[in-house]
Design an enzyme around this catalytic site. Structure first.
Site, PDB file in Angstrom:
ATOM      1  CG  HIS A  83      -8.329  -0.483  -4.665  1.00 25.70           C
ATOM      2  ND1 HIS A  83      -9.674  -0.296  -4.485  1.00 25.70           N
ATOM      3  CD2 HIS A  83      -8.067  -1.716  -4.177  1.00 25.70           C
ATOM      4  CE1 HIS A  83     -10.208  -1.373  -3.915  1.00 25.70           C
ATOM      5  NE2 HIS A  83      -9.241  -2.252  -3.715  1.00 25.70           N
ATOM      6  CD  GLU A  84      -4.478  -3.559  -4.328  1.00 35.31           C
ATOM      7  OE1 GLU A  84      -4.387  -3.888  -3.132  1.00 35.31           O
ATOM      8  OE2 GLU A  84      -5.353  -4.024  -5.095  1.00 35.31           O
TER       9      GLU A  84
ATOM     10  CG  HIS B 276      -6.492  -2.873   0.447  1.00 36.25           C
ATOM     11  ND1 HIS B 276      -7.542  -3.189   1.268  1.00 36.25           N
ATOM     12  CD2 HIS B 276      -6.900  -3.138  -0.826  1.00 36.25           C
ATOM     13  CE1 HIS B 276      -8.572  -3.635   0.522  1.00 36.25           C
ATOM     14  NE2 HIS B 276      -8.215  -3.598  -0.751  1.00 36.25           N
TER      15      HIS B 276
ATOM     16  CD  GLU C 161     -12.463  -3.754  -1.426  1.00 34.24           C
ATOM     17  OE1 GLU C 161     -11.553  -4.469  -0.950  1.00 34.24           O
ATOM     18  OE2 GLU C 161     -12.491  -3.402  -2.634  1.00 34.24           O
TER      19      GLU C 161
END
Lengths: 493, 493
Positions: free
Chosen positions: A261-262, A265, A291
């Site tokens: 997930h990170e 980003h 997001e």
């Protein structure tokens, strides 16, 4: 120098100070010993005051007036538009209100850390009343300045251009099919069995595995790092992106997907246009688009069959001496697609997450617009939770309306970004699949075609386009929740 | 507010920006990936410009004039004196010269990194000519403003109050006994045999050992950390001191004692007076006093028999599977007190180190005072090296006059601090031993009595006293090289 050039130079200066703030902020969360906090807080407060001064320099208003008369070519009109947007956002509120809200927010948030554990709604409500009141004042001032409704004016901070009208439409649509879909999926999964991690998973090995997955996702280690913090985040600056995770020795599943997930980003930040570095137009478009990238990595790529095959193989060869069935593809897939109705948003799965967001959206919208009182929130929470997920939070504030940090310091308008991000991600994937064989790319272990599409259509655009323009140029249409619904049906039914 | 209070508040602001500079500087050296350098350099340059602006605010000169008329009590006259000292130092030089020197220094230092490896004096000399010229200009401006000689005015940056006259006397005295003492010790050690580390020493284990030694030295981990960097240093801020080391898998001896050295710097910073935090009077007294604390830890405590006993035991239980004789006390003692005439200052032992410093002092003094030309340096270096250590550097620039970074960017006046530090450390130890049973404290494993003395006599004083006052109040007299000589004779003969 033209007024436009003066503005660009001034914002480059601001960007340099923001750089120091980002790095020292990352340090405070991931490196700083507790005893360093007081002096660091003073230094960061001093820096904030300085940045605010630079943002509110009286000279700027003349420069903007002049720049409006200058003839700008190419990207420059968009560059000016975004400069002006950041400047207006920083100059909208009287300093007194900013300080009062910051103080009330800090006080409420600090007490909330204890009150939440103690299920103390009475105590919380007293501090929160002030935060809500000041947030309503803020929203009204923003509304007066922009001609938007109070809640739309708050939305505009995080999702420029997004309005209640379109959110109502999107979310009302979701509400027509989501509760039933959740029930169907839970019913389907109830007969499945799977193995959960047990035993010890060494954090050094977890880190090595995380780094390996980041390499697969082509995180640029020459422009970033992975570290640890209590609350995982993506920080730093585009040339040096700092992502963090948190390891739990009892399991590796959460941290591993957290890193995916990170990394989403991070790759957005790393892929922002270098020619616009230091300018607002070179920054990420919005919270929702940010997001969308983390969720594209986590949900669209990360939970695909092809990617879960990589994860299960990599984890299996990292953690020796555990039950090998734990690392079987089928088992990994079940671990990463399990659906459960539960109380806590941050622990929610892909399918129930939108229900948590819609609930919050409906409450904060009515609260900021003055249609409900802050004391109405627990009851509304309970009734919506019953309606969307069939759970009661009657008397349970800890796992009900007191579970999130966002409202404690008045970040109203932020929650919709999470589900907008999930919807954008699904729409991007559908568009990408028209020209890219996504599953084959993932299966091959060379995901470059996927990242090239994202870079070309999203990352390299920075904030040159509005969100609607960006989504339309990437997918041929503005946001359409249909893609999200199809994605969920395909994956979970 | 009085002018004095205004000045204090203004310097607290400057201190907050210095905090950000210290943390981001530490990050650049220990955490930042290479690709982050360009944006970081821009941000740090912007911060320097801002700090310089704050230091040269026209308003300050009025405040200082008014503060001189205000009646100040207690520590306040000293607080004002140090405020004024930092302000004067920052306002002495025309900005044009600062920029020109910074540019010439960066250019010379950057090229030197390659030229040194290639023994390219011709190439280096061309860039260095400009650095020397601008440094001479700087020294002359400082001399005109202070009434000091040019070199004394440079010394004053690093060692306020120290003058050529006293350095000549101190170092001439050292020259009368040091070369003979070195020969005697080398002769004595020539018959000794010892075992050097061989095999692999895991860096994670080296770090664990380093942390254990830091605990023994009562490093405050609530206010600091240990990390890695190419060049070890002590950075951060007093409330959060960041020390670094560099690990070599082939041996642990150097890194281990390096950590002891940096811990000395760190405990000085951690022990500075908190009531004066953010004010110049609350900072370390001088480079020489700072080095006296690192060398007190490294040379006075760290190489004492009692401490080497701890080190050898701790290392022995850390590194299993190596030859146990390596970790015997006798062997450790020999490893840590070996004397050798060699070319490189940074690798020099305690005994030959002053020879390296005196050589540099004599050359830079004459260079800055205009008594020699920069092209004379290689020949002078060779002749002094022959005289003090019996080594020729004819044609060997790499290991001769091009070995240090200091002169490449014009940090003339810094070198004496190293040997002043060693002398102060020896004198502090002699004074401490009048009231503290140092060897017994070290042997017991509770070194608190030693640290209490240092805290009371050195650390807690910040810059309230001048260097001479500080040394006199701690030891009963100003700097006396006799203590250093006695220390060396006791240890090495």
């Amino acid at each position: 120098m033209s007024a436009f050039e003066n503005l660009k130079a001034h914002f480059q200066t601001i960007s340099n100070f923001n750089h120091l703030s980002a790095i020292c902020g990352w340090d405070a969360a991931s490196m700083m010993p507790a005893g360093g906090n007081e002096a660091r807080s003073n230094a960061m407060a001093e820096l904030s005051v300085h940045i605010h001064k630079l943002m509110t320099l009286p000279q700027l208003s003349d420069w903007f007036a002049q720049a409006d008369q200058e003839s700008l070519q190419g990207d420059n009109p968009a560059v000016l538009r975004e400069l002006k947007r950041q400047w207006q956002q920083s100059n909208l509120l009287p300093e007194k209100l900013v300080q009062a809200k910051s103080l009330a927010g800090s006080k409420c948030e600090h007490a909330w850390r204890t009150q939440r554990k103690e299920n103390d709604w009475q105590g919380f409500e007293k501090n929160w009343a002030e935060v809500v009141k000041l947030s309503q004042e803020e929203a009204q001032i923003r509304a007066d300045a922009t001609g938007l409704s109070p809640y739309d004016a708050m939305l505009d901070i995080y999702e420029p251009g997004t309005k209640t009208e379109s959110l109502n439409q999107l979310f009302d649509n979701v509400k027509t099919w989501l509760p039933e879909l959740i029930d169907q999926v839970i019913d389907k999964q109830s007969s499945e069995s799977f193995i959960e991690p047990s035993g010890q998973f060494d954090t050094a090995q977890q880190k090595a595995l995380g780094l390996e997955v980041m390499k697969l996702l082509k995180f640029d280690f020459n422009h970033g790092r992975l570290d640890e913090s209590i609350h995982p985040f993506c920080g730093g600056v585009p040339s040096d992106v700092r992502i963090t995770t948190r390891y739990d020795e009892n399991e590796f599943v959460q941290s591993l997907m957290g890193i995916v997930h990170e990394t989403g980003h991070a790759r957005y930040e790393q892929g922002l246009p270098k020619t616009l570095a230091g300018l607002p137009a070179g920054e990420a478009r919005s919270m929702g688009i940010h997001e969308s990238q983390s969720l594209f990595f986590e949900m669209q790529v990360g939970r695909s069959d092809a990617f879960i095959k990589h994860l299960s193989a990599m984890a299996g060869s990292t953690f020796k001496g555990h039950n090998p069935e734990l690392f079987a593809f089928d088992n990994f897939q079940k671990l990463y697609t399990r659906v459960k109705k539960d109380f806590i948003r941050v622990d929610a799965d892909e399918l129930t997450y939108p229900a948590h967001v819609i609930l919050r959206y409906e409450i904060e919208r009515d609260l900021i617009n003055g249609d409900i009182k802050h004391t109405d929130v627990p009851e509304l929470w309970d009734s919506k939770m019953q309606q969307y997920l069939g759970l009661s939070t009657q008397g349970n504030f800890t796992n009900g309306c007191m579970q999130d940090i966002h409202w404690t310091d008045g970040a109203f308008g932020y929650f919709p970004s999470y589900t907008l991000g999930a919807m954008y991600a699904a729409q991007f994937m559908a568009a990408m699949k028209k020209t890219v064989d996504v599953d084959a790319a993932i299966a091959s272990g060379d995901l470059s075609p996927i990242f090239s599409w994202l870079s070309e259509n999203i990352w390299s655009k920075g904030s040159l386009l509005t969100t609607d323009e960006l989504v339309k140029s990437a997918t041929g249409e503005t946001l359409n929740a249909q893609f999200f619904q199809e994605h969920l049906r395909n994956r979970y039914l």
